[in-house]
Write a protein that holds these residues in place. Structure first.
Motif, PDB file in Angstrom:
ATOM      1  N   VAL A  27      55.036  32.303  85.857  1.00 46.18           N
ATOM      2  CA  VAL A  27      55.465  33.430  84.936  1.00 46.18           C
ATOM      3  C   VAL A  27      55.193  32.657  83.558  1.00 46.18           C
ATOM      4  O   VAL A  27      56.252  31.810  83.104  1.00 46.18           O
ATOM      5  CB  VAL A  27      56.744  33.764  85.275  1.00 46.18           C
ATOM      6  N   ARG A  29      55.877  33.726  80.462  1.00 42.98           N
ATOM      7  CA  ARG A  29      57.079  33.455  79.448  1.00 42.98           C
ATOM      8  C   ARG A  29      58.249  32.727  79.910  1.00 42.98           C
ATOM      9  O   ARG A  29      58.938  32.160  79.030  1.00 42.98           O
ATOM     10  CB  ARG A  29      57.601  34.992  79.416  1.00 42.98           C
ATOM     11  N   ILE A  30      58.533  32.353  81.285  1.00 42.48           N
ATOM     12  CA  ILE A  30      59.639  31.545  81.652  1.00 42.48           C
ATOM     13  C   ILE A  30      59.387  30.253  81.680  1.00 42.48           C
ATOM     14  O   ILE A  30      59.819  29.415  81.099  1.00 42.48           O
ATOM     15  CB  ILE A  30      59.898  31.955  83.288  1.00 42.48           C
ATOM     16  N   GLU A  63      68.432  34.415  77.908  1.00 40.58           N
ATOM     17  CA  GLU A  63      67.443  35.083  77.808  1.00 40.58           C
ATOM     18  C   GLU A  63      66.336  35.061  78.877  1.00 40.58           C
ATOM     19  O   GLU A  63      66.015  35.970  79.343  1.00 40.58           O
ATOM     20  CB  GLU A  63      66.674  35.307  76.455  1.00 40.58           C
ATOM     21  N   THR A  64      65.893  33.850  78.942  1.00 40.49           N
ATOM     22  CA  THR A  64      64.938  33.409  80.178  1.00 40.49           C
ATOM     23  C   THR A  64      65.435  33.670  81.370  1.00 40.49           C
ATOM     24  O   THR A  64      64.793  34.366  82.325  1.00 40.49           O
ATOM     25  CB  THR A  64      64.720  32.150  79.831  1.00 40.49           C
ATOM     26  N   ARG A  65      66.696  33.481  81.783  1.00 41.16           N
ATOM     27  CA  ARG A  65      67.338  33.680  83.132  1.00 41.16           C
ATOM     28  C   ARG A  65      67.280  35.260  83.376  1.00 41.16           C
ATOM     29  O   ARG A  65      67.217  35.796  84.213  1.00 41.16           O
ATOM     30  CB  ARG A  65      68.572  33.146  82.933  1.00 41.16           C
ATOM     31  N   LYS A  66      67.758  36.036  82.247  1.00 43.37           N
ATOM     32  CA  LYS A  66      67.772  37.562  82.275  1.00 43.37           C
ATOM     33  C   LYS A  66      66.422  38.167  82.624  1.00 43.37           C
ATOM     34  O   LYS A  66      66.229  38.899  83.448  1.00 43.37           O
ATOM     35  CB  LYS A  66      68.452  38.115  81.253  1.00 43.37           C
ATOM     36  N   HIS A  67      65.517  37.494  81.844  1.00 44.88           N
ATOM     37  CA  HIS A  67      64.065  37.988  82.231  1.00 44.88           C
ATOM     38  C   HIS A  67      63.852  37.696  83.609  1.00 44.88           C
ATOM     39  O   HIS A  67      63.129  38.444  84.266  1.00 44.88           O
ATOM     40  CB  HIS A  67      63.029  37.371  81.295  1.00 44.88           C
ATOM     41  N   ALA A  68      64.071  36.374  84.037  1.00 41.61           N
ATOM     42  CA  ALA A  68      63.626  36.117  85.788  1.00 41.61           C
ATOM     43  C   ALA A  68      64.194  37.234  86.438  1.00 41.61           C
ATOM     44  O   ALA A  68      63.875  37.589  87.580  1.00 41.61           O
ATOM     45  CB  ALA A  68      63.950  34.722  86.037  1.00 41.61           C
ATOM     46  N   ARG A  69      65.556  37.390  86.261  1.00 42.44           N
ATOM     47  CA  ARG A  69      66.213  38.341  87.066  1.00 42.44           C
ATOM     48  C   ARG A  69      65.825  39.758  87.011  1.00 42.44           C
ATOM     49  O   ARG A  69      65.561  40.252  88.195  1.00 42.44           O
ATOM     50  CB  ARG A  69      67.950  38.486  86.766  1.00 42.44           C
ATOM     51  N   SER A  70      65.263  40.001  86.016  1.00 43.55           N
ATOM     52  CA  SER A  70      64.669  41.483  85.630  1.00 43.55           C
ATOM     53  C   SER A  70      63.383  41.658  86.508  1.00 43.55           C
ATOM     54  O   SER A  70      62.675  42.852  86.895  1.00 43.55           O
ATOM     55  CB  SER A  70      64.333  41.802  84.520  1.00 43.55           C
ATOM     56  N   LEU A  71      62.828  40.340  86.715  1.00 43.68           N
ATOM     57  CA  LEU A  71      61.368  40.495  87.645  1.00 43.68           C
ATOM     58  C   LEU A  71      61.655  40.307  89.150  1.00 43.68           C
ATOM     59  O   LEU A  71      60.863  40.419  89.857  1.00 43.68           O
ATOM     60  CB  LEU A  71      60.657  39.162  86.961  1.00 43.68           C
TER      61      LEU A  71
END
Length: 133
Positions: A27, A29-30, A63-71
């Motif tokens: 991914v 972005r991550i 922010e990165t962790r939040k994005h990963a959770r959203s995926l």
């Protein structure tokens, strides 16, 4: 019976979608965020005149962790990626290659400082994680 078959089909399809989730390293972005933090960390450890911007790094982490959770990634999956020795080695090699390409010479602290200052001046994400003393 038809409802049961439909329900099982939906369950099978949703399980397939979960199984099809790419590895976190795939991914961009991550993985890019982890790379930028790794490079900034290496620079600040090797250059005596550059410090980390801890609050910025923590904000990027969240922010990165939040994005990963959203995926759809779980906390356990995120932790496993962050704790993986193989991923750490891959990121270290990728970061060292980047730094060499930028002119860093192993053992030469000033070459790390020069790259750090350049990143700060460019206002890159790596530079945003660093500050001069």
């Amino acid at each position: 019976m038809r409802k049961v078959i439909l329900s099982l089909s939906i369950l099978a399809l949703s399980a397939g979608a979960v199984a099809a989730k790419p590895k976190l390293r795939d991914v961009p972005r991550i993985d890019d965020a982890v790379f930028d933090v790794a490079v900034a960390d290496r620079i600040r450890k090797k250059c005596p005149s550059i410090n980390p911007r801890v609050v910025k790094a923590y904000a990027l982490y969240r922010e990165t962790r939040k994005h990963a959770r959203s995926l759809g990634y779980t906390d356990d999956e995120i932790e496993a990626y962050g704790d993986s020795d193989a991923e750490k080695a891959r990121m270290r090699a990728k970061g060292e290659a980047y730094l060499r390409a930028q002119g860093v010479v192993a053992g030469d602290a000033q070459s790390y400082c020069a790259v750090g200052r350049k990143e700060i001046q460019k206002a890159s994400r790596i530079g945003s994680l660093l500050k001069e003393k």
